[in-house]
Design a protein around this motif. Sequence first.
Motif, PDB file in Angstrom:
ATOM      1  N   MET A   1       0.823  -1.206   0.000  1.00 34.12           N
ATOM      2  CA  MET A   1       0.000   0.000   0.000  1.00 34.12           C
ATOM      3  C   MET A   1       0.857   1.255   0.000  1.00 34.12           C
ATOM      4  O   MET A   1       0.381   2.349  -0.226  1.00 34.12           O
ATOM      5  N   HIS A   2       2.176   1.093   0.276  1.00 31.14           N
ATOM      6  CA  HIS A   2       3.080   2.238   0.254  1.00 31.14           C
ATOM      7  C   HIS A   2       3.960   2.139  -0.984  1.00 31.14           C
ATOM      8  O   HIS A   2       5.148   1.827  -0.891  1.00 31.14           O
ATOM      9  N   ILE A   3       3.398   2.404  -2.148  1.00 28.77           N
ATOM     10  CA  ILE A   3       4.203   2.440  -3.360  1.00 28.77           C
ATOM     11  C   ILE A   3       5.146   3.633  -3.247  1.00 28.77           C
ATOM     12  O   ILE A   3       4.724   4.746  -2.954  1.00 28.77           O
ATOM     13  N   ALA A   4       6.414   3.406  -3.486  1.00 25.84           N
ATOM     14  CA  ALA A   4       7.430   4.417  -3.200  1.00 25.84           C
ATOM     15  C   ALA A   4       7.340   5.614  -4.135  1.00 25.84           C
ATOM     16  O   ALA A   4       6.808   5.532  -5.246  1.00 25.84           O
ATOM     17  N   GLU A   5       7.894   6.707  -3.674  1.00 24.19           N
ATOM     18  CA  GLU A   5       7.944   7.954  -4.438  1.00 24.19           C
ATOM     19  C   GLU A   5       8.591   7.730  -5.805  1.00 24.19           C
ATOM     20  O   GLU A   5       9.679   7.152  -5.903  1.00 24.19           O
ATOM     21  N   GLY A   6       7.919   8.173  -6.873  1.00 27.47           N
ATOM     22  CA  GLY A   6       8.466   8.085  -8.214  1.00 27.47           C
ATOM     23  C   GLY A   6       8.456   6.715  -8.832  1.00 27.47           C
ATOM     24  O   GLY A   6       8.958   6.536  -9.948  1.00 27.47           O
ATOM     25  N   PHE A   7       7.884   5.712  -8.145  1.00 28.85           N
ATOM     26  CA  PHE A   7       7.947   4.343  -8.659  1.00 28.85           C
ATOM     27  C   PHE A   7       6.982   4.126  -9.816  1.00 28.85           C
ATOM     28  O   PHE A   7       7.276   3.374 -10.742  1.00 28.85           O
ATOM     29  N   LEU A   8       5.832   4.760  -9.792  1.00 28.40           N
ATOM     30  CA  LEU A   8       4.847   4.588 -10.858  1.00 28.40           C
ATOM     31  C   LEU A   8       5.149   5.529 -12.016  1.00 28.40           C
ATOM     32  O   LEU A   8       5.596   6.651 -11.811  1.00 28.40           O
ATOM     33  N   PRO A   9       4.879   5.090 -13.245  1.00 31.18           N
ATOM     34  CA  PRO A   9       4.953   6.018 -14.375  1.00 31.18           C
ATOM     35  C   PRO A   9       4.014   7.200 -14.150  1.00 31.18           C
ATOM     36  O   PRO A   9       2.965   7.071 -13.496  1.00 31.18           O
ATOM     37  N   ALA A  10       4.386   8.355 -14.702  1.00 27.50           N
ATOM     38  CA  ALA A  10       3.634   9.588 -14.443  1.00 27.50           C
ATOM     39  C   ALA A  10       2.171   9.455 -14.821  1.00 27.50           C
ATOM     40  O   ALA A  10       1.286   9.936 -14.097  1.00 27.50           O
ATOM     41  N   GLY A  11       1.880   8.816 -15.947  1.00 24.54           N
ATOM     42  CA  GLY A  11       0.491   8.668 -16.382  1.00 24.54           C
ATOM     43  C   GLY A  11      -0.328   7.845 -15.407  1.00 24.54           C
ATOM     44  O   GLY A  11      -1.493   8.177 -15.120  1.00 24.54           O
ATOM     45  N   HIS A  12       0.255   6.773 -14.887  1.00 16.62           N
ATOM     46  CA  HIS A  12      -0.447   5.932 -13.914  1.00 16.62           C
ATOM     47  C   HIS A  12      -0.658   6.689 -12.610  1.00 16.62           C
ATOM     48  O   HIS A  12      -1.745   6.619 -12.012  1.00 16.62           O
ATOM     49  N   ALA A  13       0.364   7.402 -12.171  1.00 21.13           N
ATOM     50  CA  ALA A  13       0.237   8.170 -10.927  1.00 21.13           C
ATOM     51  C   ALA A  13      -0.874   9.204 -11.050  1.00 21.13           C
ATOM     52  O   ALA A  13      -1.692   9.376 -10.132  1.00 21.13           O
ATOM     53  N   ALA A  14      -0.934   9.874 -12.181  1.00 23.73           N
ATOM     54  CA  ALA A  14      -1.969  10.886 -12.379  1.00 23.73           C
ATOM     55  C   ALA A  14      -3.360  10.253 -12.450  1.00 23.73           C
ATOM     56  O   ALA A  14      -4.328  10.781 -11.886  1.00 23.73           O
ATOM     57  N   ALA A  15      -3.459   9.120 -13.138  1.00 23.71           N
ATOM     58  CA  ALA A  15      -4.764   8.460 -13.282  1.00 23.71           C
ATOM     59  C   ALA A  15      -5.306   8.001 -11.935  1.00 23.71           C
ATOM     60  O   ALA A  15      -6.506   8.169 -11.648  1.00 23.71           O
ATOM     61  N   TRP A  16      -4.455   7.450 -11.091  1.00 23.53           N
ATOM     62  CA  TRP A  16      -4.916   6.992  -9.777  1.00 23.53           C
ATOM     63  C   TRP A  16      -5.270   8.167  -8.876  1.00 23.53           C
ATOM     64  O   TRP A  16      -6.178   8.078  -8.048  1.00 23.53           O
ATOM     65  N   THR A  17      -4.581   9.282  -9.053  1.00 21.28           N
ATOM     66  CA  THR A  17      -4.928  10.490  -8.296  1.00 21.28           C
ATOM     67  C   THR A  17      -6.318  10.978  -8.683  1.00 21.28           C
ATOM     68  O   THR A  17      -7.132  11.329  -7.813  1.00 21.28           O
ATOM     69  N   VAL A  18      -6.591  10.991  -9.976  1.00 24.92           N
ATOM     70  CA  VAL A  18      -7.916  11.402 -10.456  1.00 24.92           C
ATOM     71  C   VAL A  18      -8.982  10.438  -9.946  1.00 24.92           C
ATOM     72  O   VAL A  18     -10.093  10.854  -9.562  1.00 24.92           O
ATOM     73  N   ALA A  19      -8.671   9.134  -9.927  1.00 26.93           N
ATOM     74  CA  ALA A  19      -9.644   8.146  -9.460  1.00 26.93           C
ATOM     75  C   ALA A  19      -9.940   8.297  -7.977  1.00 26.93           C
ATOM     76  O   ALA A  19     -11.083   8.115  -7.526  1.00 26.93           O
ATOM     77  N   ALA A  20      -8.918   8.634  -7.180  1.00 21.15           N
ATOM     78  CA  ALA A  20      -9.105   8.719  -5.727  1.00 21.15           C
ATOM     79  C   ALA A  20      -9.725  10.042  -5.297  1.00 21.15           C
ATOM     80  O   ALA A  20     -10.411  10.099  -4.264  1.00 21.15           O
ATOM     81  N   ALA A  21      -9.506  11.099  -6.070  1.00 23.44           N
ATOM     82  CA  ALA A  21      -9.901  12.445  -5.642  1.00 23.44           C
ATOM     83  C   ALA A  21     -11.384  12.579  -5.284  1.00 23.44           C
ATOM     84  O   ALA A  21     -11.709  13.169  -4.236  1.00 23.44           O
ATOM     85  N   PRO A  22     -12.334  12.060  -6.086  1.00 29.43           N
ATOM     86  CA  PRO A  22     -13.749  12.232  -5.711  1.00 29.43           C
ATOM     87  C   PRO A  22     -14.092  11.585  -4.372  1.00 29.43           C
ATOM     88  O   PRO A  22     -14.908  12.126  -3.610  1.00 29.43           O
ATOM     89  N   PHE A  23     -13.479  10.450  -4.086  1.00 26.69           N
ATOM     90  CA  PHE A  23     -13.743   9.777  -2.813  1.00 26.69           C
ATOM     91  C   PHE A  23     -13.208  10.600  -1.644  1.00 26.69           C
ATOM     92  O   PHE A  23     -13.850  10.673  -0.581  1.00 26.69           O
TER      93      PHE A  23
END
Length: 229
Positions: A1-23
């Motif tokens: 659950m603690h994916i490290a800083e910079g580990f995800l590609p930028a597109g994936h990081a942004a997509a998951w941020t958008v997915a989590a934001a409404p919740f």
Amino acid sequence: MHIAEGFLPAGHAAAWTVAAAPFVVHGARAVVKEVRENPDSTLLLGAAGAFTFVLSAIKLPSVTGSSSHPTGTGPGAVLFRPPVMALLGTVVLLFQALLLAHGGLTTLGANAFAFAVVGPWAGYGAYRLARGAGAGLLPAVFAAVALADLATYVTTSVQLALAFPDAESGVAGALLKFLGVFALTQIPLAIGEGLLGVLLFRALTTNARPELERLGILAPAPTPTGGSA
């Protein structure tokens, strides 16, 4: 659950941020509503957040060479419903990223989606199903806390598999590998966390029964009626 800083590609990081934001936004509104309508619940809300922070900060070595953490989101999901935990869990992850170097800011959205969204909803769903099937409070709490833990790591495995598919077997093959590293070794930890949740709610039923009744966790105690002389 603690994916490290910079580990995800930028597109994936942004997509998951958008997915989590409404919740998280919905969770913020739920917390404000809870505090406004029931000021006495502030202490229990703070305790739920602190419990999540402390438990999820514990870092345990894994037999696969990685590390595992309890999550601590199940009790809060049962007490205050999953939307509240979307905010509390995200705040916990933010402080852990800043203070403990667990996770990161670029991966906060992905970690929050697994930890603060999927985990609490899975745990709460298990709790409602168990109660609807006639289970008592403590067995239902065990199911909720254990599944909230396990679902978080299954989601993290999916996130990593999508970001890093196997060269030969693709996302499915990568998912099996990540599940073996994270989710499989998480099972005994999820069971232990479920038992800890049971102990916690046993203490709450003794020391905070009025609050549990107000939250709908326990039925109100019957009022004694005096007999006639």
